[in-house]
Design a protein around this motif. Structure first.
Motif, mmCIF file in Angstrom:
data_model
loop_
_atom_site.group_PDB
_atom_site.id
_atom_site.type_symbol
_atom_site.label_atom_id
_atom_site.label_comp_id
_atom_site.label_asym_id
_atom_site.label_seq_id
_atom_site.Cartn_x
_atom_site.Cartn_y
_atom_site.Cartn_z
ATOM 1 N N GLU A 5 0.813 -1.224 0.000
ATOM 2 C CA GLU A 5 0.000 0.000 0.000
ATOM 3 C C GLU A 5 0.847 1.274 0.000
ATOM 4 O O GLU A 5 0.393 2.322 -0.447
ATOM 5 C CB GLU A 5 -0.929 0.014 1.223
ATOM 6 C CG GLU A 5 -2.065 -0.991 1.141
ATOM 7 C CD GLU A 5 -2.938 -0.820 -0.094
ATOM 8 O OE1 GLU A 5 -3.286 0.335 -0.440
ATOM 9 O OE2 GLU A 5 -3.249 -1.833 -0.734
ATOM 10 N N ASP A 6 2.075 1.208 0.520
ATOM 11 C CA ASP A 6 2.946 2.391 0.565
ATOM 12 C C ASP A 6 3.732 2.617 -0.721
ATOM 13 O O ASP A 6 4.474 3.596 -0.838
ATOM 14 C CB ASP A 6 3.945 2.276 1.727
ATOM 15 C CG ASP A 6 3.276 2.483 3.073
ATOM 16 O OD1 ASP A 6 2.255 3.202 3.121
ATOM 17 O OD2 ASP A 6 3.765 1.926 4.071
ATOM 18 N N SER A 7 3.633 1.700 -1.677
ATOM 19 C CA SER A 7 4.434 1.787 -2.906
ATOM 20 C C SER A 7 3.886 2.851 -3.860
ATOM 21 O O SER A 7 2.703 2.833 -4.207
ATOM 22 C CB SER A 7 4.427 0.425 -3.611
ATOM 23 O OG SER A 7 4.891 0.539 -4.942
ATOM 24 N N ASN A 8 4.752 3.750 -4.278
ATOM 25 C CA ASN A 8 4.345 4.743 -5.280
ATOM 26 C C ASN A 8 4.054 4.072 -6.617
ATOM 27 O O ASN A 8 3.194 4.530 -7.382
ATOM 28 C CB ASN A 8 5.421 5.812 -5.441
ATOM 29 C CG ASN A 8 5.431 6.799 -4.290
ATOM 30 O OD1 ASN A 8 4.455 6.905 -3.541
ATOM 31 N ND2 ASN A 8 6.525 7.528 -4.135
ATOM 32 N N TYR A 9 4.785 2.992 -6.912
ATOM 33 C CA TYR A 9 4.503 2.239 -8.143
ATOM 34 C C TYR A 9 3.072 1.703 -8.110
ATOM 35 O O TYR A 9 2.333 1.833 -9.085
ATOM 36 C CB TYR A 9 5.496 1.084 -8.307
ATOM 37 C CG TYR A 9 5.090 0.117 -9.402
ATOM 38 C CD1 TYR A 9 5.343 0.412 -10.740
ATOM 39 C CD2 TYR A 9 4.415 -1.072 -9.101
ATOM 40 C CE1 TYR A 9 4.939 -0.460 -11.758
ATOM 41 C CE2 TYR A 9 4.015 -1.939 -10.104
ATOM 42 C CZ TYR A 9 4.279 -1.623 -11.424
ATOM 43 O OH TYR A 9 3.870 -2.476 -12.430
ATOM 44 N N LYS A 10 2.681 1.090 -6.987
ATOM 45 C CA LYS A 10 1.313 0.549 -6.884
ATOM 46 C C LYS A 10 0.278 1.659 -7.049
ATOM 47 O O LYS A 10 -0.736 1.483 -7.724
ATOM 48 C CB LYS A 10 1.123 -0.168 -5.540
ATOM 49 C CG LYS A 10 -0.317 -0.631 -5.305
ATOM 50 C CD LYS A 10 -0.476 -1.395 -4.014
ATOM 51 C CE LYS A 10 -1.943 -1.575 -3.617
ATOM 52 N NZ LYS A 10 -2.796 -2.140 -4.664
ATOM 53 N N LEU A 11 0.554 2.800 -6.446
ATOM 54 C CA LEU A 11 -0.365 3.931 -6.534
ATOM 55 C C LEU A 11 -0.540 4.365 -7.994
ATOM 56 O O LEU A 11 -1.669 4.555 -8.478
ATOM 57 C CB LEU A 11 0.195 5.088 -5.704
ATOM 58 C CG LEU A 11 -0.713 6.277 -5.415
ATOM 59 C CD1 LEU A 11 -1.980 5.848 -4.705
ATOM 60 C CD2 LEU A 11 0.045 7.302 -4.573
ATOM 61 N N LEU A 12 0.577 4.496 -8.698
ATOM 62 C CA LEU A 12 0.511 4.896 -10.112
ATOM 63 C C LEU A 12 -0.170 3.820 -10.951
ATOM 64 O O LEU A 12 -0.969 4.122 -11.844
ATOM 65 C CB LEU A 12 1.920 5.179 -10.644
ATOM 66 C CG LEU A 12 1.963 5.792 -12.044
ATOM 67 C CD1 LEU A 12 1.480 7.238 -12.025
ATOM 68 C CD2 LEU A 12 3.369 5.725 -12.639
ATOM 69 N N LYS A 13 0.129 2.557 -10.642
ATOM 70 C CA LYS A 13 -0.491 1.463 -11.385
ATOM 71 C C LYS A 13 -2.004 1.464 -11.184
ATOM 72 O O LYS A 13 -2.770 1.356 -12.146
ATOM 73 C CB LYS A 13 0.108 0.131 -10.924
ATOM 74 C CG LYS A 13 -0.440 -1.078 -11.672
ATOM 75 C CD LYS A 13 0.143 -2.361 -11.124
ATOM 76 C CE LYS A 13 -0.481 -3.567 -11.821
ATOM 77 N NZ LYS A 13 -0.081 -4.824 -11.187
ATOM 78 N N ASP A 14 -2.435 1.591 -9.918
ATOM 79 C CA ASP A 14 -3.866 1.545 -9.617
ATOM 80 C C ASP A 14 -4.619 2.733 -10.216
ATOM 81 O O ASP A 14 -5.737 2.569 -10.715
ATOM 82 C CB ASP A 14 -4.095 1.520 -8.096
ATOM 83 C CG ASP A 14 -3.664 0.208 -7.461
ATOM 84 O OD1 ASP A 14 -3.339 -0.741 -8.205
ATOM 85 O OD2 ASP A 14 -3.626 0.143 -6.216
ATOM 86 N N GLU A 15 -4.035 3.915 -10.136
ATOM 87 C CA GLU A 15 -4.739 5.138 -10.562
ATOM 88 C C GLU A 15 -4.656 5.386 -12.072
ATOM 89 O O GLU A 15 -5.597 5.887 -12.675
ATOM 90 C CB GLU A 15 -4.180 6.359 -9.825
ATOM 91 C CG GLU A 15 -4.412 6.350 -8.327
ATOM 92 C CD GLU A 15 -5.869 6.560 -7.940
ATOM 93 O OE1 GLU A 15 -6.710 6.822 -8.819
ATOM 94 O OE2 GLU A 15 -6.175 6.447 -6.738
ATOM 95 N N LEU A 16 -3.498 5.036 -12.670
ATOM 96 C CA LEU A 16 -3.274 5.427 -14.068
ATOM 97 C C LEU A 16 -2.944 4.251 -14.979
ATOM 98 O O LEU A 16 -3.652 3.986 -15.950
ATOM 99 C CB LEU A 16 -2.147 6.472 -14.139
ATOM 100 C CG LEU A 16 -1.705 6.910 -15.548
ATOM 101 C CD1 LEU A 16 -2.850 7.634 -16.267
ATOM 102 C CD2 LEU A 16 -0.474 7.793 -15.473
#
Length: 264
Positions: free
Chosen positions: A87-98
């Motif tokens: 959940e803290d991964s910026n990669y995961k955040l970018l993957k999920d959102e974009l």
């Protein structure tokens, strides 16, 4: 420093999205004309969601308003030393959102450079390995002093930090390394990697995306005080001048003395 940063203010994120899209696609066009690719570094926080809102909307169909993800190379301005599905991964955040929402048939697929999970236990090794990825893309180290990203997309923390560069931290004095490690981040998780300040300042264009009334106090510091100019966001304003653009909303700038615009 020469000219001042550009500050664009809107009633809200929905109203900001078209102008942010126009700005990013202008950098895309210029970069592809310059060297055939568009090299972007992105941060985490609310930025990926705002970026997705701008880029995944339907354009007018013209070449200037078309996202060509096939030409994109996406790097991380900073990353937490956690697994890519954490959940803290910026990669995961970018993957999920974009990334997971891109219509690849229509717009292509960007090349993405995440950190390597096998180095997570050692933040310095993780930073060294990520720097090697940059060297392989941006040319041999002996011929390029600093990599030049076409666009660096950043957030602004309530303390004025950006990437994982924190106020008064020794990392701000680093002049040679491209990627730095931090093991004592004031914000969890403690182990992270980040672009160095010289690499950020060397970007062809730098954009901060920061909104909400919660940013008002730090904006007043950054734009109005000497102390604020010494904060990481302030150092980028001072060092990169009009290469820097801020995309924000009226709530964040209420009572802040800074010239602002509503369009590019």
């Amino acid at each position: 420093m020469g000219k001042s940063p550009n500050v664009y203010s809107f009633p809200g994120v929905a109203e900001m999205a078209p102008t942010l899209r126009q700005y990013v696609l202008a950098q895309q066009t210029a970069s592809i004309e310059r060297h055939g690719t568009f090299r972007v570094a992105v941060s985490g926080g609310s930025l990926p969601k705002t970026l997705a809102q701008a880029l995944l909307s339907k354009g007018d169909g013209s070449p200037a308003d078309t996202v060509d993800f096939n030409k994109w190379e996406i790097f991380f301005a900073d990353e937490r030393c956690v697994p890519l599905d954490h959940e803290d991964s910026n990669y995961k955040l970018l993957k999920d959102e974009l990334l997971s929402k891109i219509d690849k048939e229509q717009f292509g697929e960007p090349k993405v450079f995440p950190i390597e999970e096998k180095y997570l236990d050692d933040a310095q090794e993780c930073a060294d390995q990520y720097e090697k990825q940059l060297v392989s893309v941006f040319a041999a180290r002996d011929s390029v002093k600093l990599p030049q990203f076409d666009l660096i997309l950043l957030g602004c923390g309530p303390d004025g930090h950006t990437c994982s560069l924190f106020p008064e931290h020794p990392l701000l004095r680093e002049t040679d390394a491209w990627i730095l490690s931090i093991s004592d981040s004031p914000k969890p998780p403690p182990k992270r990697i980040t672009l160095s300040l010289p690499v950020v300042l060397h970007g062809a264009k730098i954009a901060f995306i920061a909104t909400g009334a919660g940013k008002r106090d730090i904006f007043k510091q950054i734009f109005e005080t000497e102390e604020g100019r010494a904060l990481p966001c302030g150092l980028i304003n001072e060092g990169a001048g009009d290469k820097v653009s801020w995309f924000t909303d009226n709530a964040a700038l209420e009572g802040v003395s800074v010239p602002r615009r509503g369009s590019l």
